[in-house]
Design an enzyme around this catalytic site. Structure first.
Site, PDB file in Angstrom:
ATOM      1  N   GLU A   1       0.807  -1.230   0.000  1.00  0.00           N
ATOM      2  CA  GLU A   1       0.000   0.000   0.000  1.00  0.00           C
ATOM      3  C   GLU A   1       0.835   1.273   0.000  1.00  0.00           C
ATOM      4  O   GLU A   1       0.503   2.241  -0.693  1.00  0.00           O
ATOM      5  CB  GLU A   1      -0.964   0.020   1.188  1.00  0.00           C
ATOM      6  CG  GLU A   1      -2.179  -0.891   1.044  1.00  0.00           C
ATOM      7  CD  GLU A   1      -1.902  -2.316   1.507  1.00  0.00           C
ATOM      8  OE1 GLU A   1      -0.768  -2.596   1.958  1.00  0.00           O
ATOM      9  OE2 GLU A   1      -2.821  -3.159   1.404  1.00  0.00           O
TER      10      GLU A   1
ATOM     11  N   HIS B   1      -8.754  -4.849  11.327  1.00  0.00           N
ATOM     12  CA  HIS B   1      -9.451  -4.765  10.042  1.00  0.00           C
ATOM     13  C   HIS B   1     -10.767  -4.000  10.112  1.00  0.00           C
ATOM     14  O   HIS B   1     -11.550  -4.052   9.184  1.00  0.00           O
ATOM     15  CB  HIS B   1      -9.751  -6.168   9.509  1.00  0.00           C
ATOM     16  CG  HIS B   1      -8.581  -6.845   8.867  1.00  0.00           C
ATOM     17  ND1 HIS B   1      -7.353  -6.929   9.469  1.00  0.00           N
ATOM     18  CD2 HIS B   1      -8.449  -7.468   7.671  1.00  0.00           C
ATOM     19  CE1 HIS B   1      -6.520  -7.578   8.677  1.00  0.00           C
ATOM     20  NE2 HIS B   1      -7.156  -7.907   7.582  1.00  0.00           N
TER      21      HIS B   1
END
Lengths: 334, 365
Positions: free
Chosen positions: A68, A137
């Protein structure tokens, strides 16, 4: 429901609305490309980009490794040169490893360069609790990222809003953080065939009412509507305002409503400390103190890491029951 | 992609014209003079914040940029004055930026570590170590995209400079991996000055004695150049750039260099000996090139003195210009340049005076 949505009967999924927005903009502007994990050959981790590789080819629909920080920065560099990247984060939870790029570089580049290099980029992906995914998450990043100047944050709650806002995001000359929800991707809603865009900074009154103002963003808007239905059965008419974008914030629409109702509840899926809800409450106090008949009530996620257990997670997140309770307290009914 | 032996891969480059080498000499002398005056101005408190000077490393920026095309994007870290000047930014805009004046290259909003110059394809000036490397890959992505998808523009390469301190940042490794798997023409140019702030490279970097291993990990060719010799830097970079441009592929270059001054303006330099510094200063890239040009009869002491005088004058003028450039006006400027599309408290954006913009006027969209 918005006037524009009432004129059509076509119902499509949230993910299809996102796909339509991206595909239309990619047909319109060859500078737009989509990059992220599994967006191409896998057809999208959540099937948002399904079929786009076939239409646009591998030069414009680009798979990345799990990296990312790298591909977020790549997108920013490309945007500095005038391309129009759409960078997909499978989850905004994963954007945290790219924090330097998305917070230090994208929103500050224009300022740091004295107006020379802008950053027309869209970062988009799933935000908020996905359903028992645990602490790492389940980030609702709006509380964290809305603190940063130079970026825009869009957070749609319906397929109609998702499409119109995403098209505006892709055309925006500044960086946009576009917050979707895994839990809403399968939701269906009316989306017209004809092209439309939804401007940023314009809230949508999802339900009109004169008794109490409820302000929310993204997925919790649905919990607000559910609460409003139940309260209506008790004779309490809530006005549910979907902010649609957090930056810019359509505070005018909120203030107008509060002036009418005298009560305000803000529902926000991020943590309460220094949250979007706190900011809305502060602005309501600053601008409509004399119109309030009680303090502003906030309904946020509980101030704990997201738990795994279904029971604990449900207890932590905003839901209709909490909103009903807050409205009743705000209106001195509980 | 095959691994490359730095000693055999590069053919000798044609002899560079004396006129060109004289230009490099002046470019390096200008940077040296600019940095000396920068240190002086910092000590006089005309410059604030963090400030990192390039003295000793001039041959790196000058040699690399000489080997590139003027429209090849350049990006670097916070020790950015030399790259901006080598790329052609006028010293006045650089100095005014450090003085925090509205005539600065970033209108006083960037400072020493954040120089930018759109006209010369200089993409900054980035102050988080390693953070510029994914951006560099993005610039390379964009040039390739423009060439192949938009079918406009020639094949370009990106010069992405970094210090040896960035070798251990995750951002660099992600950037190199992406450049490799996506086949992007990004040149990772490590200016190895042996210290990341006060930490010697051996103390912080695995395989510091052989940085070709870093390139090998990502399937990139590795090249090496003597950063104290601008002609050597040019010779290596010319070949690296020609090849990367043709193949549209990345490469990794290590330039062995040295900074004579501290990491920043507040560095007592207890981590190295004065003898070590003196050893490098005796091998100074400016003196070396000047001596070579004198030996070949292309320069004499008189001409060298004239060159020295001309860069002194240019930097003195830059300081005078920076002094008289107005302070930014908080009421007018604070909320400008945050966004291109104004909303809420944010006003319009305007390019800096350097780009031919009238001070105070609002640009037409």
């Amino acid at each position: 429901m918005s006037a524009a949505t009432a004129t059509t009967t076509r119902q499509i999924q949230f993910r299809e609305a996102l796909r339509e927005a991206m595909s239309e903009e990619m047909r319109r502007d060859p500078r737009v490309f989509l990059m992220g994990e599994e967006v191409a050959q896998y057809q999208g981790a959540y099937k948002v980009s399904q079929g786009m590789l076939e239409e646009f080819g591998p030069r414009r629909i680009i798979d990345t490794p799990i990296s990312e920080n790298g591909f977020a920065g790549l997108g920013i560099g490309a945007a500095m040169m005038g391309l129009r990247p759409i960078i997909e984060f499978m989850s905004w939870s994963f954007s945290l490893v790219a924090a330097d790029q998305i917070l230090n570089n994208a929103p500050k580049m224009l300022y740091m360069s004295g107006g020379q290099f802008g950053c027309p980029i869209v970062f988009r992906g799933n935000d908020g609790a996905g359903g028992q995914l645990g602490s790492t998450h389940s980030w609702a990043v709006e509380g964290l990222f809305s603190n940063v100047p130079g970026l825009r944050i869009a957070i749609p709650s319906t397929p109609y809003d998702a499409k119109g806002l995403l098209k505006t995001a892709i055309r925006c000359d500044d960086p946009v953080f576009f917050l979707e929800s895994e839990r809403m991707l399968g939701n269906k809603g009316p989306v017209p065939e004809e092209e439309y865009l939804i401007p940023f900074g314009v809230a949508d009154i999802k339900r009109a009412g004169a008794d109490c103002t409820i302000v929310s963003f993204g997925r919790p808007v649905h919990f607000c509507l559910e609460a409003a239905e139940k309260l209506a059965a008790e004779g309490i008419e809530c006005e549910v305002i979907d902010g649609r974008t957090i930056r810019p914030l359509d505070i005018d629409t909120i203030i107008e409503s509060v002036k009418k109702t005298g009560y305000c509840v803000v529902v926000d899926q991020s943590w309460p400390f220094g949250s979007v809800a706190s900011e809305v409450a502060a602005q309501v106090y600053e601008r409509a103190m004399d119109y309030l008949d009680n303090r502003v009530y906030r309904v946020c996620s509980d101030d704990v890491p997201a738990p795994y257990s279904k029971a604990l997670e449900q207890a932590m997140l905003p839901h209709a029951g909490k909103i009903i309770e807050a409205v009743k307290k705000a209106m001195y009914l509980a | 992609m095959t691994m490359t032996d730095p000693k055999t891969a590069l053919q000798p480059v044609d002899r560079v014209e004396p006129r060109t080498r004289l230009k490099w000499l002046r470019d390096m002398m200008l940077i040296r003079e600019f940095e000396l005056r920068t240190m002086q101005a910092y000590q006089e408190a005309k410059i604030g914040g963090f400030c990192h000077v390039y003295i000793g490393q001039e041959a790196c920026a000058v040699g690399c940029i000489a080997a590139a095309n003027p429209d090849d994007p350049v990006i670097t870290a916070y020790r950015d004055h030399g790259h901006a000047l080598a790329r052609g930014m006028e010293p006045r805009y650089a100095m005014a930026e450090m003085f925090g004046k509205s005539g600065g290259c970033a209108k006083g909003k960037g400072g020493s570590m954040h120089f930018f110059d759109q006209r010369t394809h200089f993409y900054g000036g980035h102050a988080i170590v390693g953070g510029q490397t994914p951006l560099g890959v993005g610039l390379a992505f964009a040039t390739r995209y423009e060439n192949e998808v938009l079918e406009q523009g020639a094949k370009r390469i990106t010069l992405c400079f970094l210090g040896d301190g960035a070798l251990n940042q995750g951002a660099l490794h992600e950037a190199m991996n992406l450049a490799s798997v996506l086949e992007l023409p990004c040149l990772f140019i490590v200016e190895n000055n042996r210290y990341s702030m006060g930490t010697a490279i051996e103390r912080g970097t695995a395989m510091a004695h052989d940085l070709s291993t870093k390139a090998a990990a990502y399937g990139m060719p590795y090249y090496q150049a003597d950063g104290m010799d601008v002609c050597a830097v040019y010779n290596v970079m010319k070949r690296v750039i020609d090849r990367a441009r043709a193949e549209q592929a990345p490469a990794f270059v290590e330039i062995k260099t040295y900074r004579y001054k501290g990491h920043s303006m507040s560095d007592p330099q207890k981590y190295r000996s004065k003898d070590e510094v003196a050893e490098y200063e005796a091998n100074d890239p400016i003196r070396r090139l000047a001596d070579a040009l004198i030996a070949s009869g292309d320069l004499d002491e008189k001409a060298f003195r004239a060159l020295s005088q001309s860069v002194r004058d240019e930097v003195r003028d830059a300081i005078a210009w920076a002094e008289q450039s107005p302070e930014p006006d908080p009421a007018a400027d604070l909320y400008r340049d945050v966004v291109r599309e104004p909303f809420g408290p944010y006003g319009p954006t305007t390019p800096p005076e350097m780009c031919g913009h009238e001070p105070g006027a609002v640009a037409e969209e």
